[in-house]
Design an enzyme around this catalytic site. Structure first.
Site, mmCIF file in Angstrom:
data_model
loop_
_atom_site.group_PDB
_atom_site.id
_atom_site.type_symbol
_atom_site.label_atom_id
_atom_site.label_comp_id
_atom_site.label_asym_id
_atom_site.label_seq_id
_atom_site.Cartn_x
_atom_site.Cartn_y
_atom_site.Cartn_z
ATOM 1 N N HIS A 172 -6.493 1.777 2.865
ATOM 2 C CA HIS A 172 -5.472 0.813 3.320
ATOM 3 C C HIS A 172 -5.603 0.441 4.787
ATOM 4 O O HIS A 172 -4.913 -0.454 5.257
ATOM 5 C CB HIS A 172 -4.080 1.332 3.043
ATOM 6 C CG HIS A 172 -3.537 2.259 4.107
ATOM 7 N ND1 HIS A 172 -4.213 3.362 4.564
ATOM 8 C CD2 HIS A 172 -2.376 2.234 4.794
ATOM 9 C CE1 HIS A 172 -3.483 3.971 5.479
ATOM 10 N NE2 HIS A 172 -2.373 3.315 5.650
ATOM 11 N N GLY A 173 -6.448 1.139 5.527
ATOM 12 C CA GLY A 173 -6.554 0.833 6.949
ATOM 13 C C GLY A 173 -7.615 1.704 7.585
ATOM 14 O O GLY A 173 -8.472 2.259 6.887
ATOM 15 N N ALA A 174 -7.566 1.826 8.903
ATOM 16 C CA ALA A 174 -8.542 2.661 9.597
ATOM 17 C C ALA A 174 -8.201 4.139 9.403
ATOM 18 O O ALA A 174 -9.074 4.977 9.211
ATOM 19 C CB ALA A 174 -8.551 2.309 11.078
ATOM 20 N N GLY A 175 -6.914 4.448 9.430
ATOM 21 C CA GLY A 175 -6.482 5.838 9.339
ATOM 22 C C GLY A 175 -6.477 6.504 10.696
ATOM 23 O O GLY A 175 -7.389 6.320 11.511
ATOM 24 N N HIS A 197 0.780 -1.243 0.000
ATOM 25 C CA HIS A 197 0.000 0.000 0.000
ATOM 26 C C HIS A 197 0.815 1.299 0.000
ATOM 27 O O HIS A 197 0.242 2.369 0.205
ATOM 28 C CB HIS A 197 -1.103 -0.009 1.079
ATOM 29 C CG HIS A 197 -0.641 -0.319 2.475
ATOM 30 N ND1 HIS A 197 -1.280 -1.218 3.294
ATOM 31 C CD2 HIS A 197 0.370 0.168 3.203
ATOM 32 C CE1 HIS A 197 -0.672 -1.271 4.457
ATOM 33 N NE2 HIS A 197 0.330 -0.437 4.432
ATOM 34 N N ASN A 198 2.121 1.198 -0.273
ATOM 35 C CA ASN A 198 2.941 2.412 -0.477
ATOM 36 C C ASN A 198 3.828 2.201 -1.700
ATOM 37 O O ASN A 198 4.917 1.627 -1.575
ATOM 38 C CB ASN A 198 3.867 2.668 0.727
ATOM 39 C CG ASN A 198 3.150 3.277 1.915
ATOM 40 O OD1 ASN A 198 1.956 3.437 1.927
ATOM 41 N ND2 ASN A 198 3.924 3.627 2.926
#
Length: 484
Positions: free
Chosen positions: A407-410, A332-333
């Site tokens: 990509h996630g919760a943040g 994700h990067n």
DNA sequence: ATGTTC
């Protein structure tokens, strides 16, 4: 505070930042959020960063913000930007410091009932077998030749060295290796940092979690992935390229900043510093970035080996390494050269995904045979107290977001704010009460990763699901957390 | 994210 950014509501999940907001914007911005998340997002300057990114030379489509978006270096975390392959740029800040940070998930045949009496033992084994913490050495110390091979071959190198199986490669995005990696573009310093760290978890938000399948949204897709039984145990790794990728990012951010005048760029934020894709420097960055990406895939392959060994040592014949198949590994990067239809014509673009997961739909040629019918598995870790999710890529991602989703919760609190708000002792007690067993090197750092410091991942994935970027498959509940 | 202020 970013609240002066004009937002036009498109629908329940989409907000437009019009191009007329300022003269520098070359395209509009688009942010994915519901009514509640947009308020959290407005409380930091991430939307100003979405507008800033819209000023990049050669940017096409929209400057995108996912529902887990938050403030980052130049570009927001949770951002996607595509630049024209011929006239555009690559910006190291649009990939981030942890090049090819990503997530992989292994299935097991175990049910929670078989594991519940051995949770502490399994947690201890994982903690022993997965080197973690800031600056920690990895499972392998590499010679210069081995480091070269890791940078060029990625996950394949690790499999050839006996970490995992050939089948793992097919279940890894890009088969665990980006073509065109150029070790001569990587500084000696970055190489030295990497030689010590292969097979280490690191710190921050990186972790190994043992989770159980908690809710199934899409039985057919869950079955195809081999995670379709409620109560089934799975293992998730979240890690990247450690100090090696960090050094590559630092080296090229410095280079790009020094070169802005030469290239005639006058960007609205110096942290957007970028390099033309058709320049020697731009190509050098991409060659070095690919080395770091390949290093990260080899790293996750070694760590996965450590997870399989841990299960085998605790459960014996009930969890041999072959019984823990890799379901999928996402990155994700990263920046990738991909093709999309833009204004009716196919265009080759450099897609910057910074805290954004590739989410290709069913039928995409980049997917392994096994997932052709359901779409690419999309792994979304939440926070360590609540839940994580598995989704599959949906057709909307190709039309709207250059094949990407969240990509996630943040984060909703900065690391410093989280440390102030949460005591590590209370946090450990709270997690224990929730039935989460924690093994961590630094209790201080744990507070920065407290569930309260993150948005509700359920809300985040609901937005990408409802917007048609990806589709919910299962929800996972954490049982064991191993962290730096 | 990070040999967490080369």
């Amino acid at each position: 505070m970013g609240t002066n950014i004009p937002l036009e509501r498109i629908d329940d999940n989409r907000w437009l930042i019009p191009q007329r907001y300022n003269d520098a914007m070359r395209v509009p911005g688009m942010v994915y959020a519901d009514d509640e998340l947009i308020q959290t997002i407005l409380s930091d300057n991430a939307l100003q960063q979405v507008a800033n990114v819209a000023s990049l030379p050669g940017i096409v489509g929209h400057s995108l913000g996912m529902p887990d978006i938050h403030w980052g270096y130049g570009f927001p975390v949770g951002g996607v930007a595509a630049t024209d392959a011929e006239t555009g740029v690559v910006s190291p800040g649009g990939i981030g410091f942890d090049i090819n940070c990503g997530v992989r998930l292994l299935a097991t045949d175990l049910h929670y009932d078989q594991v519940k009496g051995k949770v502490a033992e399994l947690a201890d084994r994982l903690f022993d077998n997965l080197p973690s913490g800031v600056g920690t050495d990895g499972m392998r110390q590499l010679t210069e030749q081995e480091m070269h091979d890791v940078m060029v071959q990625g996950a394949r190198w690790a499999v050839d060295e006996g970490y995992g199986f050939a089948e793992d490669i097919d279940m890894t995005e890009e088969q665990g290796c980006l073509e065109g990696a150029d070790p001569s573009a990587v500084s000696k310093h970055a190489i030295q940092r990497g030689r010590k760290q292969l097979g280490s978890l690191g710190s921050g938000n990186h972790f190994c979690e043992i989770q159980m399948v908690d809710h199934i949204y899409n039985q057919e897709a869950a079955d195809a992935m081999g995670i379709g039984r409620k109560g089934q145990i799975v293992a998730t790794l979240h890690c990247g390229s450690r100090g090696m990728g960090h050094q590559v990012a630092e080296d090229y951010i410095k280079l790009a900043e020094a070169k802005q005048e030469d290239f005639g760029f006058h960007l609205v934020d110096r942290q957007l510093a970028c390099l033309p894709l058709d320049s020697e420097e731009g190509q050098a960055y991409l060659g070095a970035m690919k080395c770091a990406a390949n290093f990260a895939w080899a790293n996750r392959q070694l760590l996965m080996h450590g997870v399989r060994q841990s299960f085998a040592s605790v459960f014996g014949r009930k969890a041999r390494p072959k019984d823990l198949p890799l379901v999928y590994d996402v990155c994700h990067n990263i920046a990738k050269m991909e093709e999309y239809e833009i204004d009716g014509e196919m265009k080759r673009v450099c897609v910057h995904r910074k805290g954004a997961t590739r989410a290709f739909p069913a039928g995409h040629p980049a997917l392994p045979e096994k997932y052709q019918a359901i779409g690419q598995p999309v792994l979304i870790p939440g926070d360590m107290g609540r839940y994580s999710f598995m989704l599959v890529g949906a057709p909307g991602s190709m039309e709207q977001s250059f094949g990407s989703c969240c990509h996630g919760a943040g984060r909703r609190m900065s690391r410093t704010a989280a440390k102030k708000a949460v005591g590590s002792k209370q946090l450990l007690e709270m997690l224990e009460k929730k039935g989460v067993t924690v093994r961590v090197h630094s209790k201080n750092l744990l507070a920065e990763e407290a569930p309260q410091a993150y948005k509700d991942a359920q809300q985040v994935v609901n937005v990408v699901h409802n917007a048609g970027l990806a589709s919910l498959v299962v929800r996972l509940r954490p049982l064991i957390v191993v962290k730096g």
